[in-house]
Motif scaffolding. Structure first.
Motif, PDB file in Angstrom:
ATOM      1  N   UNK A 114       0.750  -0.979   0.065  1.00  0.00           N
ATOM      2  CA  UNK A 114       0.189  -0.237  -0.163  1.00  0.00           C
ATOM      3  C   UNK A 114       1.138   1.397  -0.265  1.00  0.00           C
ATOM      4  N   UNK A 115       1.931   0.926  -0.579  1.00  0.00           N
ATOM      5  CA  UNK A 115       3.106   2.631  -0.431  1.00  0.00           C
ATOM      6  C   UNK A 115       2.502   3.686  -0.763  1.00  0.00           C
ATOM      7  N   UNK A 116       1.663   3.484  -2.385  1.00  0.00           N
ATOM      8  CA  UNK A 116       1.244   5.056  -2.757  1.00  0.00           C
ATOM      9  C   UNK A 116      -0.267   5.482  -1.477  1.00  0.00           C
ATOM     10  N   UNK A 117      -0.502   4.685  -0.772  1.00  0.00           N
ATOM     11  CA  UNK A 117      -1.785   5.142  -0.134  1.00  0.00           C
ATOM     12  C   UNK A 117      -1.254   5.685   1.376  1.00  0.00           C
ATOM     13  N   UNK A 118       0.113   5.334   1.650  1.00  0.00           N
ATOM     14  CA  UNK A 118       0.226   5.880   3.377  1.00  0.00           C
ATOM     15  C   UNK A 118       0.753   7.323   3.442  1.00  0.00           C
ATOM     16  N   UNK A 141       4.838  -7.090   2.370  1.00  0.00           N
ATOM     17  CA  UNK A 141       5.302  -6.451   1.341  1.00  0.00           C
ATOM     18  C   UNK A 141       6.277  -6.275   0.567  1.00  0.00           C
ATOM     19  N   UNK A 142       5.804  -6.375  -0.892  1.00  0.00           N
ATOM     20  CA  UNK A 142       7.442  -6.125  -1.736  1.00  0.00           C
ATOM     21  C   UNK A 142       7.090  -5.037  -2.580  1.00  0.00           C
ATOM     22  N   UNK A 143       6.637  -4.564  -2.304  1.00  0.00           N
ATOM     23  CA  UNK A 143       6.517  -3.584  -2.707  1.00  0.00           C
ATOM     24  C   UNK A 143       7.506  -2.240  -1.386  1.00  0.00           C
ATOM     25  N   UNK A 144       7.335  -0.617  -1.741  1.00  0.00           N
ATOM     26  CA  UNK A 144       7.860  -0.330  -1.073  1.00  0.00           C
ATOM     27  C   UNK A 144       7.816   0.663   0.169  1.00  0.00           C
ATOM     28  N   UNK A 145       6.521   0.141   0.781  1.00  0.00           N
ATOM     29  CA  UNK A 145       5.331  -0.062   1.660  1.00  0.00           C
ATOM     30  C   UNK A 145       6.371   0.699   2.839  1.00  0.00           C
ATOM     31  N   UNK A 186     -20.581   5.263   6.369  1.00  0.00           N
ATOM     32  CA  UNK A 186     -20.753   5.135   4.883  1.00  0.00           C
ATOM     33  C   UNK A 186     -18.721   4.834   4.013  1.00  0.00           C
ATOM     34  N   UNK A 187     -18.638   3.580   3.728  1.00  0.00           N
ATOM     35  CA  UNK A 187     -17.267   3.477   3.528  1.00  0.00           C
ATOM     36  C   UNK A 187     -17.307   4.628   2.146  1.00  0.00           C
ATOM     37  N   UNK A 188     -16.057   4.264   1.823  1.00  0.00           N
ATOM     38  CA  UNK A 188     -15.607   5.548   0.221  1.00  0.00           C
ATOM     39  C   UNK A 188     -15.002   4.205  -0.322  1.00  0.00           C
ATOM     40  N   UNK A 189     -14.372   4.277  -1.462  1.00  0.00           N
ATOM     41  CA  UNK A 189     -13.917   4.130  -2.967  1.00  0.00           C
ATOM     42  C   UNK A 189     -12.055   3.377  -2.598  1.00  0.00           C
ATOM     43  N   UNK A 190     -11.421   3.203  -2.440  1.00  0.00           N
ATOM     44  CA  UNK A 190     -10.447   2.693  -2.458  1.00  0.00           C
ATOM     45  C   UNK A 190      -9.788   4.019  -4.101  1.00  0.00           C
ATOM     46  N   UNK A 191      -8.286   4.232  -2.201  1.00  0.00           N
ATOM     47  CA  UNK A 191      -8.026   6.037  -2.929  1.00  0.00           C
ATOM     48  C   UNK A 191      -6.572   5.160  -4.378  1.00  0.00           C
ATOM     49  N   UNK A 192      -5.944   3.983  -3.742  1.00  0.00           N
ATOM     50  CA  UNK A 192      -5.020   4.144  -5.230  1.00  0.00           C
ATOM     51  C   UNK A 192      -4.845   2.356  -5.003  1.00  0.00           C
ATOM     52  N   UNK A 193      -4.574   1.411  -5.579  1.00  0.00           N
ATOM     53  CA  UNK A 193      -4.178   0.146  -6.126  1.00  0.00           C
ATOM     54  C   UNK A 193      -5.877  -0.624  -5.676  1.00  0.00           C
ATOM     55  N   UNK A 194      -5.314  -2.382  -5.463  1.00  0.00           N
ATOM     56  CA  UNK A 194      -6.578  -2.836  -5.545  1.00  0.00           C
ATOM     57  C   UNK A 194      -6.543  -3.307  -4.031  1.00  0.00           C
ATOM     58  N   UNK A 195      -7.936  -4.712  -4.110  1.00  0.00           N
ATOM     59  CA  UNK A 195      -7.983  -5.466  -2.814  1.00  0.00           C
ATOM     60  C   UNK A 195      -6.949  -6.228  -2.587  1.00  0.00           C
ATOM     61  N   UNK A 196      -7.136  -6.236  -1.713  1.00  0.00           N
ATOM     62  CA  UNK A 196      -5.640  -8.403  -1.200  1.00  0.00           C
ATOM     63  C   UNK A 196      -6.632  -8.883  -0.952  1.00  0.00           C
ATOM     64  N   UNK A 197      -8.471  -9.035  -1.048  1.00  0.00           N
ATOM     65  CA  UNK A 197      -8.940  -9.984  -0.172  1.00  0.00           C
ATOM     66  C   UNK A 197      -9.675 -10.483  -1.582  1.00  0.00           C
ATOM     67  N   UNK A 198      -8.688 -11.906  -2.256  1.00  0.00           N
ATOM     68  CA  UNK A 198      -9.637 -11.626  -3.530  1.00  0.00           C
ATOM     69  C   UNK A 198      -9.922 -13.273  -2.932  1.00  0.00           C
ATOM     70  N   UNK A 199     -11.041 -13.848  -4.069  1.00  0.00           N
ATOM     71  CA  UNK A 199     -12.437 -14.264  -3.306  1.00  0.00           C
ATOM     72  C   UNK A 199     -11.696 -15.657  -2.454  1.00  0.00           C
ATOM     73  N   UNK A 200     -11.028 -16.436  -2.994  1.00  0.00           N
ATOM     74  CA  UNK A 200     -10.082 -17.522  -2.115  1.00  0.00           C
ATOM     75  C   UNK A 200      -9.975 -17.154  -0.681  1.00  0.00           C
ATOM     76  N   UNK A 201      -9.228 -15.044  -0.911  1.00  0.00           N
ATOM     77  CA  UNK A 201      -9.709 -14.932   0.318  1.00  0.00           C
ATOM     78  C   UNK A 201     -10.312 -15.225   1.370  1.00  0.00           C
ATOM     79  N   UNK A 202     -11.713 -14.594   0.738  1.00  0.00           N
ATOM     80  CA  UNK A 202     -12.758 -14.160   1.466  1.00  0.00           C
ATOM     81  C   UNK A 202     -13.251 -15.462   1.601  1.00  0.00           C
ATOM     82  N   UNK A 203     -13.153 -16.601   0.997  1.00  0.00           N
ATOM     83  CA  UNK A 203     -13.445 -17.974   1.288  1.00  0.00           C
ATOM     84  C   UNK A 203     -13.589 -18.245   2.332  1.00  0.00           C
ATOM     85  N   UNK A 204     -11.523 -18.633   2.582  1.00  0.00           N
ATOM     86  CA  UNK A 204     -10.923 -19.170   4.032  1.00  0.00           C
ATOM     87  C   UNK A 204     -11.244 -17.979   4.927  1.00  0.00           C
TER      88      UNK A 204
END
Length: 318
Positions: A13-17, A44-48, A195-213
């Protein structure tokens, strides 16, 4: 000891920090509270973490913890709790879908004597119909299967008092479903809509597989009813199979053989499928027992922004 700790687990989430730090600062500085912002980098694998270091160099309220690998959102959240120092602790995501402007309102409820203040999401227009429906079905299923009540729309955006946090941290389980654990511990709890707002940058890390688990963790951690349902399913199909066998015997002695293999094949496949589902449910419970018996630490810390050397284990395990 601080008045307030903000715990933020994150992954790439380096862009959002910088944005979330700025907005948190704008909200918290006018309050006069002694606060800290604890970022937990969950492998993280980016510059977070480099970004967290930069923020910590310019703001003494910022603290950062970097885990040795990706242990998962729920464990990263626990790591942040264990490294927090506030009398009140607020957990939130780094993508700005949890609005920082809600923090003073959550803290006001803490001042009124509440130990757990849940922020309850109101579904916004940006949410897909599928996500809304699956969320409703999930909470209905959880409340049916579990003795613990789960409020629809609850997530990991909440405030907890120090005593409620100590109760939570005393729970030793490894497969952690935090929204269920905080509902289970009791104390004075209240629900506040946001009221939840939209994500500022990047993509959600909660994939369908992670949500199922995550859903599996929630169901299996707080209910043994799937095992009971497996028993009743086996009982039902066993009785159905017995009746079918009696029917076949009667037809045989009447000289009327049952033609075709379709009915037999369907029965075998249906019974086999039920057996595999039951075995899978048993396997999930056994796997969790196996993980608990190993008693491994929840996580390891690779680096930290504090002056002291980071410890290579969770504080509870030392």
């Amino acid at each position: 000891m601080k008045d307030l700790s903000i715990v933020i687990p994150l992954l790439n989430e380096a862009e959002n920090l910088p944005v979330i730090h700025r907005r948190l600062t704008e909200v918290l500085q006018p309050t006069g509270l002694r606060y800290e912002i604890v970022f937990v980098d969950d492998g993280s694998t980016d510059a977070s973490f480099q970004e967290i270091r930069t923020l910590a160099q310019h703001d003494k309220a910022v603290r950062g913890v970097s885990l040795s690998r990706n242990f998962g959102h729920q464990v990263a959240l626990t790591a942040g709790f264990e490294h927090s120092q506030g009398e009140a602790i607020i957990s939130m995501d780094a993508d700005l879908q949890h609005p920082p402007e809600m923090l003073p309102e959550l803290y006001k409820h803490f001042q009124r004597g509440y130990d757990v203040v849940h922020a309850i999401r109101k579904d916004g227009e940006h949410m897909s119909v599928l996500k809304r429906k699956t969320s409703v079905w999930f909470y209905r299923l959880m409340n049916y299967l579990s003795d613990t009540h789960f409020h629809p729309g609850a997530a990991d955006f909440r405030l907890v008092s120090r005593r409620a946090l100590q109760a939570y941290l005393s729970l030793p389980e490894k497969d952690r479903f935090n929204r269920g654990l905080f509902a289970w511990i009791g104390f004075n709890q209240v629900y506040v809509p946001y009221q939840e707002t939209t994500r500022h940058a990047g993509k959600s890390k909660y994939t369908l597989k992670k949500m199922v688990y995550l859903a599996l963790d929630g169901i299996i951690s707080f209910s043994a009813r799937p095992l009971q349902l497996s028993f009743f399913a086996g009982l039902f199909f066993g009785c159905a199979g017995l009746l079918y066998a009696l029917f076949a015997i009667v037809m045989y002695f009447r000289g009327q053989t049952i033609e075709g293999w379709t009915s037999i094949l369907v029965t075998v496949l249906l019974m086999g499928g039920v057996q595999l589902v039951v075995i899978g449910i048993l396997g999930e419970y056994l796997a969790r027992i196996y993980r608990e018996t190993k008693n491994r630490p929840l996580y390891f810390v690779k680096d930290a922004t504090d002056a002291v050397d980071p410890v290579l284990a969770s504080p509870k395990e030392l």
